[in-house]
Design an enzyme around this catalytic site. Structure first.
Site, mmCIF file in Angstrom:
data_model
loop_
_atom_site.group_PDB
_atom_site.id
_atom_site.type_symbol
_atom_site.label_atom_id
_atom_site.label_comp_id
_atom_site.label_asym_id
_atom_site.label_seq_id
_atom_site.Cartn_x
_atom_site.Cartn_y
_atom_site.Cartn_z
ATOM 1 C CE LYS A 111 -3.438 -0.858 -0.563
ATOM 2 N NZ LYS A 111 -3.877 -1.511 -1.843
ATOM 3 C CB SER B 153 -3.894 2.559 2.211
ATOM 4 O OG SER B 153 -3.861 1.868 1.004
#
Ligand code: PPS
Length: 618
Positions: free
Chosen positions: A350, A448
């Site tokens: 991420k 995220s």
């Protein structure tokens, strides 16, 4: 020359040596002293297991093989040795094709061996003694093995020892997959042995491993080779052999290894019968000078004992077969070590790793692996169980580069970053590889990642809010704790990078600021090109464009079209709540301070998010 200081004055006991350790008896006393001073914590038990393989029981030049008298001596000595080595039994390896290929007297020796079949243990070599790596596929190996098995069945040789040995160690390590397959099919092999893992001297540094359910044990050398057949002609003179037995290398191989498998050959039991001479004298010497309990176990029991004693050796550690000439010689010619990555993008997840991947493959000299159907685009070799599939499996993901010097193969697996095993494994297989990591604020990364889990419908992520995940206490449900760990741990950046730095020098590591990759990818890609030393410079400021619809930089195609990453990268989700932000800021404070120190040590600039976080910490 050795004095025991009882430590009456300062409470520290010592054993003082008045000499160095070149004399064998001093070495022995030293081992005892270590055991004594450590209260036996640094000591082996007194049990020593010895297995003597005669690898080529029918393979040998006419005139150098065993005749009837030699075989009788083999039987007599085996009985004699049992008084000193409990259960001592020679383990005979056969390649049936060479049965009865000696002189008349030697053929009679072969016959006596087979009449005495029950007196020995038996294991298969290859039918024609050909090296397994010269066979391309499993079926041609199976054919050969079937011939040897037929021979065994015809001559009443037992076929169920579960042990096999490959001529010249070929195919065992470096692993030739078809050998393992054929062994399982024809002989149901569960144990083998080799000197080649790793190819190291002294012998006591050799290790074992388990691959495809076959336990590979290390083998020791006893100084006898096919050509060492006469006492007087022993390389360096007969004294060499005697001193190896009497306190030299062979003696210490037994002293320092709980389990020793020795490889010998047919020719060592004909001629001057150096095999018998060696083991009788070795057993005498060990018995005269030590309290060791010598014994022999069948290979299957020996293997279980071995991995009971050395459980940490079960997992193999693959190395590049081309780095060692001996390994190259037992590695199929058609295989090439060029199909290994020259750099790795290790994550963490991420942080923009897929964007970096997309940008990298735009470069004409940079080639990636082909996608794995199981793990989406990532191979995930070094961190997970795929590692146990072996390096053939791994290399099959990579193209053969058209120019091995200028083309750079790479692989991106974003979960390598926080893996305990990946750095060590990667350094073993591709020690010169360059390593690229991307860092963003670990709080944003965690958020995220949580959104990623939700969109993949992870039940715990759907059930619990982000704040619940990050703040879960020790009494929280296990699935929540597990999710929390996976969410937060990769953000301990400094600890993970330090682990990579244990195995790779700092100059091989590039740390990219993920925020800059997002806002100014062309500059980042210039740095990446410099770091990788690519021969052709690629102009990313012309090749990338900001796509306002996507909200990210994308590849510019013809006629102004763009190729952006899919919906799963650059997801739309609400911003992180202030409580979570504050919680994570505090959670990652110490980790971030460590990261700042690390970057300072490496002479790298601090990314903007880290400077902000450090200011909050003041
Ligand atoms: N050019 C470009 N295009 C799309 N996305 C970009 C780009 N540059 C950086 N990012 C950020 O990358 C985040 C996804 O990171 P990864 O590719 O490392 O994710 S993964 O671990 O491979 O799943 C992704 O995270 P989310 O925004 O949470 O989806 C993006 O913020």
């Amino acid at each position: 020359t050795v004095v025991h200081d009882l430590g009456l004055r300062d409470g520290v006991q010592r054993v003082l040596f008045g000499n160095d350790l070149t004399f064998w008896l001093h070495k022995l006393v030293f081992i005892d002293a270590v055991s004594f001073l450590s209260g036996k914590r640094l000591a082996l038990s007194l049990d020593r297991y010895i297995l003597v393989d005669i690898d080529d029981i029918f393979v040998g030049k006419e005139g150098t093989r065993m005749n009837v008298n030699d075989v009788q001596a083999l039987l007599d000595t085996q009985n004699l040795l049992r008084a000193q080595i409990t259960n001592f039994t020679f383990n005979l390896g056969f390649s049936g094709k060479f049965y009865h290929t000696g002189t008349e007297e030697e053929d009679e020796g072969d016959d006596l061996l087979l009449r005495s079949v029950d007196q020995f243990w038996w294991f298969p070599h290859m039918w024609s003694h050909m090296q397994p790596h010269l066979f391309r596929n499993e079926s041609s190996l199976v054919e050969q093995m079937v011939l040897n098995k037929k021979f065994a069945l015809e001559h009443g040789i037992p076929t169920d020892s579960g042990y096999a040995v490959a001529p010249h160690h070929s195919g065992v390590y470096p692993v030739h997959g078809p050998l393992y397959g054929a062994w399982k099919k024809v002989w149901d092999v569960g144990i083998t042995s080799t000197e080649e893992y790793p190819h190291l001297k002294p012998a006591r540094h050799r290790r074992g491993f388990i691959h495809k359910n076959i336990m590979v044990l290390p083998r020791q050398t006893c100084g006898l080779f096919t050509h060492t057949i006469f006492y007087k002609e022993y390389p360096g003179g007969p004294k060499e052999l005697d001193s190896s037995i009497q306190g030299g290398e062979l003696f210490f191989t037994v002293v320092l290894n709980p389990i020793s498998i020795f490889m010998t050959h047919l020719s060592n039991y004909g001629n001057d019968r150096l095999g018998l001479y060696t083991f009788v004298n070795l057993a005498n010497f060990v018995q005269s000078w030590t309290n060791l309990r010598l014994q022999t176990l069948p290979p299957a029991q020996l293997a279980h004992k071995y991995f009971e004693l050395f459980p940490d050796q079960k997992d193999p550690l693959w190395q590049n077969p081309c780095d060692d000439k001996r390994h190259r010689d037992i590695w199929p010619k058609e295989k090439t070590c060029d199909r290994l990555p020259r750099f790795l993008v290790i994550g963490p997840q991420k942080t923009g790793t897929t964007a970096l991947y997309l940008f990298l493959v735009m470069h004409p000299s940079i080639l990636s692996n082909s996608p794995s159907p199981k793990t989406f685009e990532e191979v995930q070799f070094f961190n997970r169980n795929n590692y146990h599939r072996g390096i053939d499996w791994y290399m099959d993901f990579f193209p053969v580069p058209s120019n091995a010097t200028t083309d750079l193969l790479f692989e991106k697996s974003a979960s390598y970053f926080h893996s305990e095993e990946a750095p060590k494994r990667a350094a073993s297989l591709v020690p010169k590889a360059k390593i690229i990591t991307i860092l963003i604020d670990p709080s944003d990364r965690a958020y995220s990642w949580y959104q990623h889990q939700r969109s993949h419908e992870d039940p715990a992520a759907l059930r619990f809010s982000f704040y619940e995940v990050i703040s879960a206490g020790p009494r929280a449900p296990p699935e929540l704790r597990a999710l929390q760990k996976r969410c937060l741990v990769p953000g301990w950046y400094a600890s993970h990078i330090e682990r990579w730095l244990l195995y790779f020098p700092p100059l091989q590591l590039l740390i990219i600021d993920g925020q800059q990759l997002r806002t100014d990818p062309a500059t980042v890609m210039d740095d990446v090109q410099k770091f990788l030393g690519v021969s052709r410079h690629y102009n990313y400021s012309e090749a990338l464009t900001f796509d306002s619809h996507k909200g990210f930089w994308c590849q510019l195609l013809e006629e102004g079209k763009t190729k952006c990453l899919g919906k799963s990268k650059g997801r739309k989700y609400p911003p992180m709540g202030p409580d979570s932000r504050a919680f994570l800021s505090s959670y990652y404070r110490d980790h971030n301070v460590e990261l700042a120190k690390l970057l300072h040590r490496l002479g790298q600039p601090l990314p903007a998010w880290l400077r902000q976080e450090l200011q909050k910490a003041r």
